[in-house]
Scaffold this motif. Structure first.
Motif, PDB file in Angstrom:
ATOM      1  N   ILE A  65      28.006 -17.707 -22.180  1.00  0.00           N
ATOM      2  CA  ILE A  65      27.774 -17.690 -23.623  1.00  0.00           C
ATOM      3  C   ILE A  65      28.262 -16.360 -24.176  1.00  0.00           C
ATOM      4  O   ILE A  65      27.776 -15.295 -23.778  1.00  0.00           O
ATOM      5  N   ASP A  66      29.229 -16.414 -25.086  1.00  0.00           N
ATOM      6  CA  ASP A  66      29.781 -15.211 -25.717  1.00  0.00           C
ATOM      7  C   ASP A  66      29.101 -15.034 -27.072  1.00  0.00           C
ATOM      8  O   ASP A  66      29.365 -15.787 -28.015  1.00  0.00           O
ATOM      9  N   THR A  67      28.218 -14.058 -27.193  1.00  0.00           N
ATOM     10  CA  THR A  67      27.446 -13.860 -28.425  1.00  0.00           C
ATOM     11  C   THR A  67      28.225 -13.018 -29.434  1.00  0.00           C
ATOM     12  O   THR A  67      29.142 -12.280 -29.066  1.00  0.00           O
ATOM     13  N   PRO A  68      27.857 -13.112 -30.717  1.00  0.00           N
ATOM     14  CA  PRO A  68      28.468 -12.223 -31.715  1.00  0.00           C
ATOM     15  C   PRO A  68      28.125 -10.763 -31.414  1.00  0.00           C
ATOM     16  O   PRO A  68      27.149 -10.473 -30.710  1.00  0.00           O
ATOM     17  N   GLY A  69      28.907  -9.852 -31.968  1.00  0.00           N
ATOM     18  CA  GLY A  69      28.693  -8.432 -31.715  1.00  0.00           C
ATOM     19  C   GLY A  69      27.350  -7.947 -32.224  1.00  0.00           C
ATOM     20  O   GLY A  69      26.895  -8.347 -33.291  1.00  0.00           O
ATOM     21  N   MET A  70      26.699  -7.082 -31.441  1.00  0.00           N
ATOM     22  CA  MET A  70      25.421  -6.511 -31.859  1.00  0.00           C
ATOM     23  C   MET A  70      25.353  -5.061 -31.385  1.00  0.00           C
ATOM     24  O   MET A  70      25.901  -4.700 -30.347  1.00  0.00           O
ATOM     25  N   TYR A  71      24.674  -4.223 -32.170  1.00  0.00           N
ATOM     26  CA  TYR A  71      24.561  -2.803 -31.864  1.00  0.00           C
ATOM     27  C   TYR A  71      23.193  -2.439 -31.287  1.00  0.00           C
ATOM     28  O   TYR A  71      23.027  -1.380 -30.694  1.00  0.00           O
TER      29      TYR A  71
END
Length: 654
Positions: A65-71
């Motif tokens: 699962i490739d998740t959206p970018g997060m900081y």
């Protein structure tokens, strides 16, 4: 192939979740692990896309699962909320945190949060080659010892580290670990942790830290899981923490920074031999207004104008539409349909003026496809080089004047591919005010790739016409954006964005992205073009279409256009590129002189969004806002066309 989220025939499918900042190489790892077995869909209840794919790792079937970018585990944008929600649902058997080796110190804070959450974490330190060229050396075994999790160095653009990642996934054991803060912070954390008794995918300590940082979403999540002690937890936070100390976030941030410095002591060495390479100098030039604007203009000229406009909308369209369809496909289709279907009225459904084959397929395949193909190829190349974050930095100050931040560059640029897709991506903007302004400007003044390509192809041979079109649309974009930023309430946006390394595009990445976008576009466009042909055919045989054109002739006269131009505007409501193709037909028939061509191009560009985009606007912005944008865009388009026509008549420029 096993269905994502279900068990395969041999047992449980392991779920591998990729997390990390944007532009650190998550997608490269995802593509390397999954190959062609990929599905892209919106996360439930949102318009944020999540990629899932299957992979065979040794003897185990895994879902990646490739998740959206997060900081951080403290989300700000919709994308970060979706990424965290995936972690909260307990889907992750393994969490791969991908970081940039050049920014390890800054990104390690999120690694610590993931470890404290009790998640099974693998740290992948990517872009090691870029770091080494800068003279940065990282002692990975020492970092692994201190963090207590697998740490892998990688250069994913060359598949370096992929074998180690595969082995780490299959051998990873879930561990409990946390970091010790100051005495006062630890007392607050321990007191709250003791009150939590529910079963969660994150550790009680991690939830306590998020609650202490006033995370309202986590508060609701915990309240649902602590039905008996929910009030006690709220009272503890309110009376014993928040009233006593309002600077918990600041204290935690400072102590985390000290912890990170301790973890990295002796891990990172910077050699004085590290020097600034040409790619770094070029990166600085791209973000400096004095050099960045000429670079941007050069990219627009060679990429959009020459490649998409001249080559795609000119040479490729001439080849497909002028040769393949006009000389071979259309005559063969007409003969075949007339031989099979004896009724003239039904024949026109397939090969008439608005026939499915002679108009619908011709527009979709011969006129639109080559333009979309060249644009998506150009877009994928620019994306793979890492140029778009630099473009966002370059235009941030300008975008502030219209109530947006540089982050809005991404949906704006996507709008040149497909306005429907761009409207969905506005959800990544931080505030409702930004989303409304961006949606309005995309609907008003951002032509999709096919519409842009056709217009470039039509106006390029007419001296001055392209300049008038660009100036008119650009002026309206700035004026409407400026007025919107002054009239809509809200605070100016705050902008931050990760700047990835500037690199040469990888052919495999470019082709994969282009194919994926082209497949998506064709699956959407063909049914709409066929449906539009059927509706237009029905309109013709019932004479409703003729009556509508007659009613619109008043508007066409006011714009200085022939009555036949109404056809292009009616087509434009089905799809913007459909309307542009209608304009192409009018020009081919010699019905538009240069002045009329410029006026029609400007008005059609500003005209109402297509059906698909309007439906997304309804979903994203609500009925009132979507209808208000539709009315405003329609009035602005025709009023601007009227003024431009009067101006050109008075000055005789065309």
């Amino acid at each position: 192939m096993a269905v994502p989220g279900q068990d395969d025939a041999k047992g449980q499918v392991r779920r591998i979740v990729l997390v990390g900042n944007p532009n650190v190489g998550k997608s490269l790892i995802f593509n390397a692990l999954t190959g062609a077995y990929v599905t892209v869909s919106n996360y439930p209840g949102t318009s944020v896309e999540v990629s899932r794919g299957m992979a065979q790792l040794e003897n185990e079937r895994c879902e990646i699962i490739d998740t959206p970018g997060m900081y951080s585990l403290m989300p700000i944008t919709e994308e970060e909320r979706v990424a965290r929600q995936i972690l909260l649902t307990g889907e992750a058997d393994v969490v791969i945190h991908v970081v940039d080796a050049r920014s390890l110190e800054r990104m390690l804070s999120m690694t610590m949060q993931l470890i404290e959450a009790g998640l099974p974490v693998i740290l992948v330190v990517n872009i090691m080659d870029e770091a080494e060229r800068l003279g940065i050396t990282i002692d990975l075994p020492l970092l692994q010892e201190r963090l207590g999790i697998p740490v892998i160095g990688a250069t994913m653009k060359r598949k370096v580290g992929l074998t180690e990642i595969r082995k780490a996934i299959t051998s990873l054991i879930r561990r409990g670990n946390w970091f010790t803060y100051g005495r006062q912070l630890e007392e607050d954390i321990a007191g709250l942790t003791a009150l939590l008794s529910g079963s969660y995918s994150l550790s009680h300590r991690a939830l306590a830290l998020l609650l202490l940082q006033r995370d309202s979403e986590i508060a609701g999540y915990v309240k649902a899981g602590e039905k008996e002690r929910g009030d006690e937890i709220e009272n503890y936070l309110r009376e014993r923490i928040f009233q006593r100390r309002g600077s918990f976030n600041l204290e935690l941030s400072l102590e985390r920074r000290e912890l990170i410095a301790t973890q990295l002591t002796g891990v990172i060495q910077v050699s004085p031999k590290g020097r600034e390479e040409f790619s770094q100098r070029l990166s600085h030039w791209m973000m400096n207004p004095w050099t960045g604007v000429p670079i941007l203009l050069g990219i627009i000229y060679f990429g959009l104008y020459q490649f998409v406009g001249v080559f795609g909308a000119g040479e490729l369209v001439d080849l497909l539409e002028g040769t393949l369809f006009e000389q071979y496909f259309n005559p063969a289709s007409e003969k075949l349909v007339k031989d099979i279907i004896p009724w003239p009225m039904l024949q026109e459904l397939f090969v008439g003026e608005y026939g499915i084959l002679t108009m619908g397929l011709r527009y979709a395949i011969a006129i639109i496809l080559p333009i979309v193909l060249t644009f998506f190829l150009f877009f994928s190349i620019m994306e793979d080089t890492g140029y778009f974050p630099r473009l966002a930095m370059l235009l941030d100050r300008l975008f502030k004047l219209i109530g947006l931040s540089g982050r809005a560059v991404i949906p704006m640029v996507l709008g040149f591919g497909c306005d429907t897709m761009a409207t969905m991506v506005t959800r990544t903007l931080e505030t409702t005010r930004e989303r409304i302004i961006a949606t309005l400007l995309i609907a008003l003044a951002i032509p999709c790739s096919a519409q842009l390509g056709v217009i470039l192809g039509l106006l390029a041979p007419v001296p001055g016409a392209l300049l008038i079109w660009t100036g008119s649309v650009g002026l309206i974009f700035v004026v409407v954006g400026f007025l919107s930023s002054r009239l809509l309430p809200g605070k100016p946006p705050v902008f931050y964005m990760e700047i990835p390394p500037l690199r040469l595009p990888q052919l495999g990445n470019v082709l994969t992205k282009t194919y994926s976008r082209l497949q998506w576009y064709l699956l959407e466009i063909l049914p709409i073009f066929i449906l539009a042909s059927v509706i237009l055919w029905l309109g013709k045989i019932t004479r409703f279409f003729d009556a509508l054109i007659e009613r619109m002739s008043v508007l066409m006269t006011a714009l200085g256009l022939p009555a036949e131009a109404a056809v292009a505007f009616i087509l434009g409501f089905f799809r913007r590129d459909y309307g542009a193709a209608g304009l192409y037909d009018l020009q081919a028939k010699g019905l538009l002189e240069p002045r009329q061509l410029a006026v029609a191009a400007v008005t059609l560009t500003l005209f109402v969004p297509c059906v698909a985009q309007f439906l997304i606007m309804l979903k994203e912005r609500g009925t009132k806002v979507a209808l208000a944008i539709l009315l405003f865009v329609s009035l602005t388009a025709f009023f601007s066309g009227y003024l431009l026509n009067r101006f050109l008549l008075a000055t005789g420029l065309l």
